[in-house]
Design an enzyme around this catalytic site. Structure first.
Site, mmCIF file in Angstrom:
data_model
loop_
_atom_site.group_PDB
_atom_site.id
_atom_site.type_symbol
_atom_site.label_atom_id
_atom_site.label_comp_id
_atom_site.label_asym_id
_atom_site.label_seq_id
_atom_site.Cartn_x
_atom_site.Cartn_y
_atom_site.Cartn_z
ATOM 1 N N LYS A 180 0.890 -1.128 0.023
ATOM 2 C CA LYS A 180 0.004 -0.136 -0.110
ATOM 3 C C LYS A 180 0.856 1.250 0.029
ATOM 4 O O LYS A 180 1.381 1.477 1.011
ATOM 5 C CB LYS A 180 -0.878 -0.054 1.418
ATOM 6 C CG LYS A 180 -1.974 1.229 1.020
ATOM 7 C CD LYS A 180 -2.415 1.614 2.277
ATOM 8 C CE LYS A 180 -1.725 2.923 2.783
ATOM 9 N NZ LYS A 180 -1.556 3.925 2.106
ATOM 10 N N GLY A 233 7.547 5.908 7.586
ATOM 11 C CA GLY A 233 6.506 7.189 7.668
ATOM 12 C C GLY A 233 6.882 7.630 8.648
ATOM 13 O O GLY A 233 7.890 7.735 9.475
ATOM 14 N N SER A 234 5.799 8.449 9.426
ATOM 15 C CA SER A 234 5.988 9.363 10.552
ATOM 16 C C SER A 234 6.091 8.564 11.769
ATOM 17 O O SER A 234 5.534 7.256 11.834
ATOM 18 C CB SER A 234 4.753 10.314 10.547
ATOM 19 O OG SER A 234 3.491 9.657 10.476
ATOM 20 N N GLY A 238 3.951 4.925 12.779
ATOM 21 C CA GLY A 238 4.843 3.875 13.160
ATOM 22 C C GLY A 238 4.557 3.322 14.512
ATOM 23 O O GLY A 238 4.227 2.133 14.669
ATOM 24 N N GLU A 254 10.541 2.564 9.864
ATOM 25 C CA GLU A 254 11.506 3.499 9.623
ATOM 26 C C GLU A 254 10.873 5.015 9.708
ATOM 27 O O GLU A 254 9.906 5.181 8.916
ATOM 28 C CB GLU A 254 12.264 3.401 8.130
ATOM 29 C CG GLU A 254 13.075 2.160 8.182
ATOM 30 C CD GLU A 254 14.211 2.037 9.181
ATOM 31 O OE1 GLU A 254 14.709 2.927 9.650
ATOM 32 O OE2 GLU A 254 14.615 0.958 9.174
ATOM 33 N N CYS A 288 13.818 12.223 5.256
ATOM 34 C CA CYS A 288 13.811 11.799 6.709
ATOM 35 C C CYS A 288 15.056 12.201 7.352
ATOM 36 O O CYS A 288 15.280 12.511 8.576
ATOM 37 C CB CYS A 288 13.229 10.268 6.845
ATOM 38 S SG CYS A 288 14.501 9.166 5.701
ATOM 39 N N GLU A 389 9.555 17.334 14.509
ATOM 40 C CA GLU A 389 9.997 17.090 13.164
ATOM 41 C C GLU A 389 9.183 18.059 12.101
ATOM 42 O O GLU A 389 7.970 17.860 12.282
ATOM 43 C CB GLU A 389 9.770 15.681 12.573
ATOM 44 C CG GLU A 389 10.109 15.443 10.981
ATOM 45 C CD GLU A 389 9.883 14.127 10.336
ATOM 46 O OE1 GLU A 389 8.856 13.564 10.742
ATOM 47 O OE2 GLU A 389 10.960 13.589 9.926
HETATM 48 P P1 NAD Z 1 2.576 8.994 7.204
HETATM 49 O O1 NAD Z 1 3.247 8.259 8.483
HETATM 50 O O2 NAD Z 1 1.524 9.964 7.061
HETATM 51 O O3 NAD Z 1 2.271 8.006 5.823
HETATM 52 C C1 NAD Z 1 3.095 6.957 5.615
HETATM 53 C C2 NAD Z 1 2.176 5.588 5.040
HETATM 54 O O4 NAD Z 1 1.637 5.009 6.119
HETATM 55 C C3 NAD Z 1 1.094 6.057 3.958
HETATM 56 O O5 NAD Z 1 1.217 5.083 2.959
HETATM 57 C C4 NAD Z 1 -0.123 6.088 4.803
HETATM 58 O O6 NAD Z 1 -1.280 6.050 4.252
HETATM 59 C C5 NAD Z 1 0.546 5.092 6.059
HETATM 60 N N1 NAD Z 1 -0.278 5.059 7.277
HETATM 61 C C6 NAD Z 1 -0.423 6.138 8.129
HETATM 62 N N2 NAD Z 1 -0.738 5.908 9.087
HETATM 63 C C7 NAD Z 1 -1.224 4.668 9.377
HETATM 64 C C8 NAD Z 1 -1.735 3.664 10.092
HETATM 65 N N3 NAD Z 1 -2.099 4.087 11.238
HETATM 66 N N4 NAD Z 1 -1.933 2.355 9.920
HETATM 67 C C9 NAD Z 1 -1.401 2.004 8.725
HETATM 68 N N5 NAD Z 1 -0.803 2.752 7.703
HETATM 69 C C10 NAD Z 1 -0.894 4.170 7.977
HETATM 70 O O7 NAD Z 1 4.026 9.562 6.460
HETATM 71 P P2 NAD Z 1 4.283 10.520 5.287
HETATM 72 O O8 NAD Z 1 3.819 11.857 5.470
HETATM 73 O O9 NAD Z 1 3.677 9.682 4.065
HETATM 74 O O10 NAD Z 1 5.768 10.490 5.073
HETATM 75 C C11 NAD Z 1 6.584 11.413 5.835
HETATM 76 C C12 NAD Z 1 7.209 10.860 7.040
HETATM 77 O O11 NAD Z 1 8.155 9.717 6.644
HETATM 78 C C13 NAD Z 1 8.143 11.858 7.879
HETATM 79 O O12 NAD Z 1 7.838 11.555 9.292
HETATM 80 C C14 NAD Z 1 9.649 11.261 7.532
HETATM 81 O O13 NAD Z 1 10.526 11.583 8.320
HETATM 82 C C15 NAD Z 1 9.064 9.696 7.449
HETATM 83 N N6 NAD Z 1 10.207 8.973 6.522
HETATM 84 C C16 NAD Z 1 11.259 8.331 7.133
HETATM 85 C C17 NAD Z 1 12.275 7.677 6.419
HETATM 86 C C18 NAD Z 1 13.103 6.549 7.134
HETATM 87 O O14 NAD Z 1 13.569 5.930 6.527
HETATM 88 N N7 NAD Z 1 13.305 6.842 8.491
HETATM 89 C C19 NAD Z 1 12.123 7.715 5.033
HETATM 90 C C20 NAD Z 1 11.216 8.482 4.374
HETATM 91 C C21 NAD Z 1 10.259 9.328 5.419
#
Ligand code: NAD
Length: 488
Positions: A180, A233-234, A238, A254, A288, A389
């Site tokens: 997804k 993601g965030s 996570g 991550e 990130c 962040e």
């Molecule tokens: P986000 O957490 O909003 O979403 C990431 C993904 O998770 C999306 O596909 C979203 O639909 C899904 N998602 C969100 N909440 C969920 C839940 N409760 N259950 C299941 N799926 C869920 O993040 P974003 O805005 O897409 O990306 C930015 C964030 O990602 C920043 O915090 C950034 O630091 C982080 N990031 C981390 C890395 C790393 O490797 N550490 C790399 C890139 C981005």
């Protein structure tokens, strides 16, 4: 008004068939440089779609697990060929969907192809160990077995390279996948899946569902057939996913960062300013590992800030298709609001806004989500702009008197993804690499960027304390170890 001509509708991939969602609903992917332009129409999937995708992945698993690794590798390599052959078109699509410069987009597509090739090779020699012991008539060894169905959930900021570095190691080790992507960047994710499909991957081995996490996120994480969730993601998402997972579902998270760069008083200040500008403002600060805190020694602060402002002034802001553009739009309206809100918070907290701080709305910029690169000085380590962040082109400069104080500030964060120091002292550099609490540590380099063949992950709230991604160790998450004693 939205552009509605020639907009293609993209479908899910479930059990080898391209299918529409059972919900009958769709959503739009929009160009952040021109919010009137629709990039594509995608399936707003529901739980029934996810259930079918997980069932298809479960059914496909035994045969894929039994498929020779060399055959799995052939499919990854063919998919890499497809990505490379269509790199120019895919780069344009990526730029229209996410906003990064088309050269960066092209590099990301090519790196994703390289990632497939890397795991096609590494996965074929990833194996167990044998153990010495006292019984001459026995062999003791470990075998690595695939886990089963893996849920892959990814963000928008590296919308093909992050999926590639999760999906390739999952597939080469014999797992099946339900993927997804972020709803901000479903098109380039679709292209990766399409490449694998066209490369001949068997039905059900990779499944693709788009949609809102509030509709389908829980099932992707909690379905009993899902043996592992790899997520980027965030931190807030996570933590939510990790807490919902059962104790025997593996998770690899991550997450966010608040990455510092320390500028020592022996540093080459030109280099220090260049590294800051590249780390903080490239990709509009949406990496990130982006630099979001500068910790600078008092006696070089003014000279450094002058250079930083001069270099920031030279950055061209605009559409990712324009020559020489260094800062594109931010990815979506939510991002824009969040970044502007943090700039406001910084001002109210009493930090000094020395550069930028505004949305850009004149001329062509009015159509997109553009924010000026922004520099705050006189930031205290406990301010929100120094702790939370922001994920945009905003940097917080904190002044310190000693190296020891710099380290205390650098480590005084909930995050620990990446960190850098600019110094000419080997002694300071080696002390820094030992004491800094971060998963990626750099000396005289930007906080951003990581090699495909080296491990990647964070400390503290930047990752779960489990498995690293990327490189050869990136294969470990996707296999379990079985220890075998054979007497003869
Ligand atoms: P986000 O957490 O909003 O979403 C990431 C993904 O998770 C999306 O596909 C979203 O639909 C899904 N998602 C969100 N909440 C969920 C839940 N409760 N259950 C299941 N799926 C869920 O993040 P974003 O805005 O897409 O990306 C930015 C964030 O990602 C920043 O915090 C950034 O630091 C982080 N990031 C981390 C890395 C790393 O490797 N550490 C790399 C890139 C981005």
């Amino acid at each position: 008004m939205l552009t509605t001509t020639k907009v293609e509708t993209f479908r899910n991939l479930i059990g080898g068939d391209w299918s529409e969602t059972q919900s009958g609903q769709t959503f739009l992917s929009i160009n952040p440089a021109n919010k009137e332009e629709i990039v594509g129409v995608f399936q707003a999937s529901n739980e029934e779609d996810v259930r079918q995708a997980i069932d298809a992945a479960s059914r496909a698993f035994p045969q894929w697990a039994a498929t020779a690794p060399s055959k799995r590798a052939t499919i990854l390599n063919k998919a890499a060929d497809i990505l490379e052959q269509s790199a120019d078109t895919l780069a344009e699509e990526l730029t229209r969907e996410e906003g990064k410069h088309v050269n960066d987009a092209r590099n990301e597509v090519l790196r994703s192809a390289q990632t497939l090739r890397f795991y096609a090779v590494e996965g074929q020699s990833f194996t167990g160990e044998t153990f010495p012991h006292d019984d001459p008539n026995m062999k003791v060894s470990t075998e690595r077995e695939p886990l089963g169905v893996i849920s892959v959930i990814t963000p928008w900021n590296f919308p093909i390279s992050i999926p590639a570095r999760k999906i390739a190691p999952a597939l080469i080790t014999g797992n099946t996948v339900v993927f997804k992507p972020s709803s901000d960047t479903p098109l380039i994710a679709f292209r990766l899946v399409e490449a694998l499909h066209n490369a001949g991957i068997p039905k059900g081995v990779i499944n693709f569902v788009t949609g809102k996490s509030s509709d389908i996120g829980d099932l992707l994480v909690t379905h009993e057939a899902v043996k592992a969730v790899t997520f980027t993601g965030s931190t807030i998402a996570g933590e939510d996913i990790h807490s919902k997972s059962s104790f025997n579902t593996r998770t690899q998270m991550e997450l966010g960062g608040k990455n510092p760069i320390i500028i020592m008083d022996d540093a080459d200040l030109d280099l220090a300013a260049t590294l800051t500008v590249n780390g903080a403002f490239s990709l509009s600060g949406q990496a990130c590992t982006g630099t979001s805190r500068v910790i600078v020694l008092q006696n070089v602060k003014d000279a450094y800030i002058n250079r930083l402002i001069e270099k920031t002034k030279n950055l061209k802001i605009g559409n990712g298709f324009e020559e020489g553009v260094k800062i594109g739009p931010v990815a979506n309206h939510r991002q824009l609001k969040n970044i502007l809100n943090y700039i406001d918070i910084g001002v109210k907290e009493g930090a000094k806004l020395v550069y930028g701080g505004n949305q850009i709305t004149d001329g062509q910029y009015a159509k997109g989500y553009y924010v000026e690169p922004t520099i705050f000085t006189d930031v205290r380590p406990d301010m929100r702009i120094a702790q939370e962040e922001i994920f945009g082109p905003v940097v917080a400069v904190i002044e310190v008197s000693t190296y020891e104080e710099a380290m205390e500030v650098a480590n005084g964060s909930d995050y620990g993804l990446s960190a850098s120091i600019v110094t000419n002292s080997l002694h300071i550099a080696s002390d820094f690499t030992k004491k800094i609490q971060a998963g990626t540590v750099k000396v005289n380099r930007t906080t951003t960027g990581n090699l495909m063949n080296a491990p990647f992950g964070g400390f503290k709230k930047s990752s779960t304390a489990t498995f690293r991604e990327s490189g050869r160790v990136g294969l470990e998450f996707f296999t379990q170890v079985k220890t075998v004693y054979v007497g003869y």
